[in-house]
Enzyme design. Structure first.
Site, mmCIF file in Angstrom:
data_model
loop_
_atom_site.group_PDB
_atom_site.id
_atom_site.type_symbol
_atom_site.label_atom_id
_atom_site.label_comp_id
_atom_site.label_asym_id
_atom_site.label_seq_id
_atom_site.Cartn_x
_atom_site.Cartn_y
_atom_site.Cartn_z
ATOM 1 N N LYS A 83 30.572 23.629 30.753
ATOM 2 C CA LYS A 83 29.738 24.438 31.642
ATOM 3 C C LYS A 83 28.760 25.238 30.787
ATOM 4 O O LYS A 83 29.166 25.938 29.850
ATOM 5 C CB LYS A 83 30.653 25.377 32.418
ATOM 6 C CG LYS A 83 30.168 25.763 33.790
ATOM 7 C CD LYS A 83 31.304 26.514 34.479
ATOM 8 C CE LYS A 83 30.903 27.025 35.825
ATOM 9 N NZ LYS A 83 31.919 27.942 36.353
HETATM 10 C C1 E4P Z 1 31.551 28.746 39.762
HETATM 11 O O1 E4P Z 1 31.699 27.849 38.977
HETATM 12 C C2 E4P Z 1 31.873 30.139 39.467
HETATM 13 O O2 E4P Z 1 33.026 30.169 38.673
HETATM 14 C C3 E4P Z 1 32.191 30.947 40.702
HETATM 15 O O3 E4P Z 1 32.078 30.201 41.885
HETATM 16 C C4 E4P Z 1 31.564 32.287 40.745
HETATM 17 O O4 E4P Z 1 31.943 32.953 41.939
HETATM 18 P P1 E4P Z 1 31.767 34.510 42.157
HETATM 19 O O5 E4P Z 1 30.330 34.780 42.476
HETATM 20 O O6 E4P Z 1 32.653 34.811 43.327
HETATM 21 O O7 E4P Z 1 32.212 35.179 40.890
#
Ligand code: E4P
Length: 218
Positions: A83
């Site tokens: 990522k």
């Molecule tokens: C996605 O890959 C992220 O880890 C995640 O969905 C972020 O979510 P949040 O905005 O609730 O922290």
């Protein structure tokens, strides 16, 4: 639509995987911080449980260090998706990893143009953050719609739309109606998708009648 769970809690992941509900997992530095264990241990444990893509995020912001970190994370297991953030260095790293045949999830996407660039950089997944847009009074779902239209215009793009920052069951339903390829859902939201008050009420009535029937199936 594929279902990923957005957590680094391995006990949760194990239970949801046993129920056959998981196609993959996403993590991020905040979720790893909550897990309180080394990222390499947590990702290895998750990859043992789930055979689908498991996103592990680099912490570097420069291209060279992103490459080193991403390669180290990818060594953990074949199903690791590296990522990277949606920055110029992140897109460069995405292109390099994609050329090496590695899966990349480009994260922190907040515009359709960013999603277009991620597809051009060869991302396997683009992660538009719905909830964080809603938080600032914008429409996260509108972004999913825009990306779906753009990607459908160019069938040579292979990037999957991974709806992220999901906060409610309604987000899941809307993302599915628009045609997001994947949704990544926090465990508590995933569990709440199962619940309906009429299911509970109906089950209670059936069980009461079954007791009155005085029968046993086994
Ligand atoms: C996605 O890959 C992220 O880890 C995640 O969905 C972020 O979510 P949040 O905005 O609730 O922290």
């Amino acid at each position: 639509m594929k279902f990923f769970v957005d957590t680094a809690d391995t006990a949760e992941i194990r239970e949801l995987a046993e129920a056959g509900l998981l196609d993959g997992v996403t993590t991020n530095p905040s979720l790893i911080m909550k897990a309180g264990r080394p990222i390499t241990d947590v990702i290895a444990e998750i990859c043992d449980v789930v055979s689908g893509p498991v996103s592990a995020e680099v912490a570097a912001t420069d291209y060279d260090t992103m490459l080193k970190e991403g390669r180290k994370l990818a060594e953990i297991a074949d199903n690791v998706a590296i990522k990277v953030p949606l920055t110029l260095d992140g897109l460069k790293a995405c292109r390099t990893f994609a050329n090496e045949g590695r899966m990349v999830n480009v994260t922190l996407c907040f515009s359709a143009n960013q999603a277009l660039l991620a597809a051009k950089a060869g991302a396997a997944f683009i992660s538009p953050f719905i909830g964080r847009l809603d938080d600032i009074n914008l429409d996260g779902m509108e972004l999913i719609e825009e990306i779906r239209i753009i990607y459908d215009n160019y069938p040579n793009f292979e990037t999957e739309i991974l709806a992220a920052s999901v906060r409610t069951p309604n987000h899941v339903k809307q993302a599915a109606m628009i045609g997001a390829d994947v949704v990544t859902v926090p465990p508590q939201v995933l569990r709440s998708l199962i619940k309906h008050p009429l299911t509970d009420k109906g089950l209670e009535a059936f069980l009461a009648d079954w007791k009155k029937a005085g029968q046993s199936i086994l």
